[in-house]
Design a protein around this motif. Structure first.
Motif, mmCIF file in Angstrom:
data_model
loop_
_atom_site.group_PDB
_atom_site.id
_atom_site.type_symbol
_atom_site.label_atom_id
_atom_site.label_comp_id
_atom_site.label_asym_id
_atom_site.label_seq_id
_atom_site.Cartn_x
_atom_site.Cartn_y
_atom_site.Cartn_z
ATOM 1 N N ARG A 104 0.831 -1.204 0.000
ATOM 2 C CA ARG A 104 0.000 0.000 0.000
ATOM 3 C C ARG A 104 0.869 1.260 0.000
ATOM 4 O O ARG A 104 2.017 1.240 0.432
ATOM 5 C CB ARG A 104 -0.928 -0.015 1.216
ATOM 6 N N THR A 139 -4.949 9.909 3.744
ATOM 7 C CA THR A 139 -4.867 10.436 5.110
ATOM 8 C C THR A 139 -5.218 11.922 5.106
ATOM 9 O O THR A 139 -5.319 12.549 4.047
ATOM 10 C CB THR A 139 -3.443 10.259 5.679
ATOM 11 N N LEU A 148 2.425 6.821 8.965
ATOM 12 C CA LEU A 148 2.045 5.441 8.680
ATOM 13 C C LEU A 148 3.243 4.634 8.194
ATOM 14 O O LEU A 148 3.435 3.477 8.579
ATOM 15 C CB LEU A 148 0.928 5.402 7.634
ATOM 16 N N THR A 149 4.055 5.247 7.351
ATOM 17 C CA THR A 149 5.240 4.549 6.848
ATOM 18 C C THR A 149 6.344 4.514 7.894
ATOM 19 O O THR A 149 7.039 3.505 8.041
ATOM 20 C CB THR A 149 5.733 5.211 5.552
ATOM 21 N N ARG A 151 5.999 4.220 11.009
ATOM 22 C CA ARG A 151 5.645 3.179 11.989
ATOM 23 C C ARG A 151 5.609 1.787 11.364
ATOM 24 O O ARG A 151 5.371 0.800 12.068
ATOM 25 C CB ARG A 151 4.283 3.493 12.611
ATOM 26 N N GLY A 152 5.780 1.689 10.063
ATOM 27 C CA GLY A 152 5.768 0.398 9.392
ATOM 28 C C GLY A 152 4.391 -0.139 9.099
ATOM 29 O O GLY A 152 4.245 -1.305 8.711
ATOM 30 N N GLU A 153 3.361 0.693 9.250
ATOM 31 C CA GLU A 153 1.996 0.239 8.994
ATOM 32 C C GLU A 153 1.684 0.191 7.496
ATOM 33 O O GLU A 153 0.822 -0.579 7.057
ATOM 34 C CB GLU A 153 1.000 1.148 9.713
ATOM 35 N N VAL A 154 2.345 1.024 6.727
ATOM 36 C CA VAL A 154 2.202 1.071 5.274
ATOM 37 C C VAL A 154 3.611 1.132 4.707
ATOM 38 O O VAL A 154 4.415 1.939 5.163
ATOM 39 C CB VAL A 154 1.376 2.307 4.835
#
Length: 222
Positions: A104, A139, A148-149, A151-154
């Motif tokens: 994503r 966002t 988001l990136t 934190r490694g979520e995306v």
């Protein structure tokens, strides 16, 4: 930056979230309160009478809207900064990994947040939009997409070059070509309800010393 007199009332600045790291440094010691967010949301709030003295947008269209709505002093408006877009991630990836993979890609709201508007236009201009469109995570600001990136979520995000400077945990994978008809400019203006002390802060933002700080944080001249 030398502080203004301690007796001056706080000057309220509504500023695009991508300005946060640099603007916090520029205004350190000044009697200001800064509300950060997406330029579209901030512009609507200014037009609805929010108590802002200065509006610092990441998009000319939203400043146009605020000016047309009578919310800013047109004579004070100036295009102060420019920026560019980059694709960021954590791994030693290439643009092809972003385009052909299934990860994503975060960016701002495509219809209203400047970084999202710029990202879609730039990727469409280079023929890359269709490859990522179904994987876009929208966002409410550039910094939210960056987070988001970070934190490694995306795995990937399309953000401003200045955001990449502000977040050392991510790395630039690709510099997104500019779209000449949609330059990334940051207009600054006093609002029509600006307090007496706002002019002094406004002038500091225009100063050479402030320019040096903005440049160090990845912003360019308009």
């Amino acid at each position: 930056m030398a502080p203004l007199t301690a007796s001056a009332a706080d000057v309220v600045i509504f500023a695009a979230s991508s300005l946060k790291t640099a603007l916090d440094e520029v205004t350190q010691g000044l009697p200001v309160r800064i509300s950060y967010g997406g330029s579209g949301l901030l512009a609507r709030q200014v037009m609805q009478g929010a108590p802002a003295d200065i509006f610092f947008s990441a998009n000319e269209v939203w400043m146009d809207a605020a000016e047309a709505g009578g919310a800013i002093e047109g004579a004070s408006r100036v295009d102060l900064l420019s920026n560019s877009l980059v694709v960021v991630g954590h791994e030693a990836a290439s643009l092809q990994d972003v385009l052909s993979g299934d990860g994503r890609v975060a960016t701002g709201l495509l219809a209203s947040v400047p970084v999202g508007i710029y990202a879609k236009a730039s990727l469409q201009a280079t023929g890359q939009w269709d490859a990522v469109a179904s994987r876009i995570i929208e966002t409410d600001s550039a910094r939210a997409a960056l987070a988001l990136t970070a934190r490694g979520e995306v795995p990937f995000a399309v953000v401003y070059a200045s955001d990449a400077v502000a977040e050392p945990s991510v790395q630039v994978i690709h510099a997104v070509p500019a779209v000449p008809v949609l330059p990334i400019r940051y207009p600054l203006a006093l609002t029509t309800r600006a307090s007496e002390g706002a002019e002094a802060v406004y002038q500091i933002l225009l100063s050479d010393a402030a320019r040096q700080v903005f440049t160090a944080h990845g912003f360019g001249a308009p």
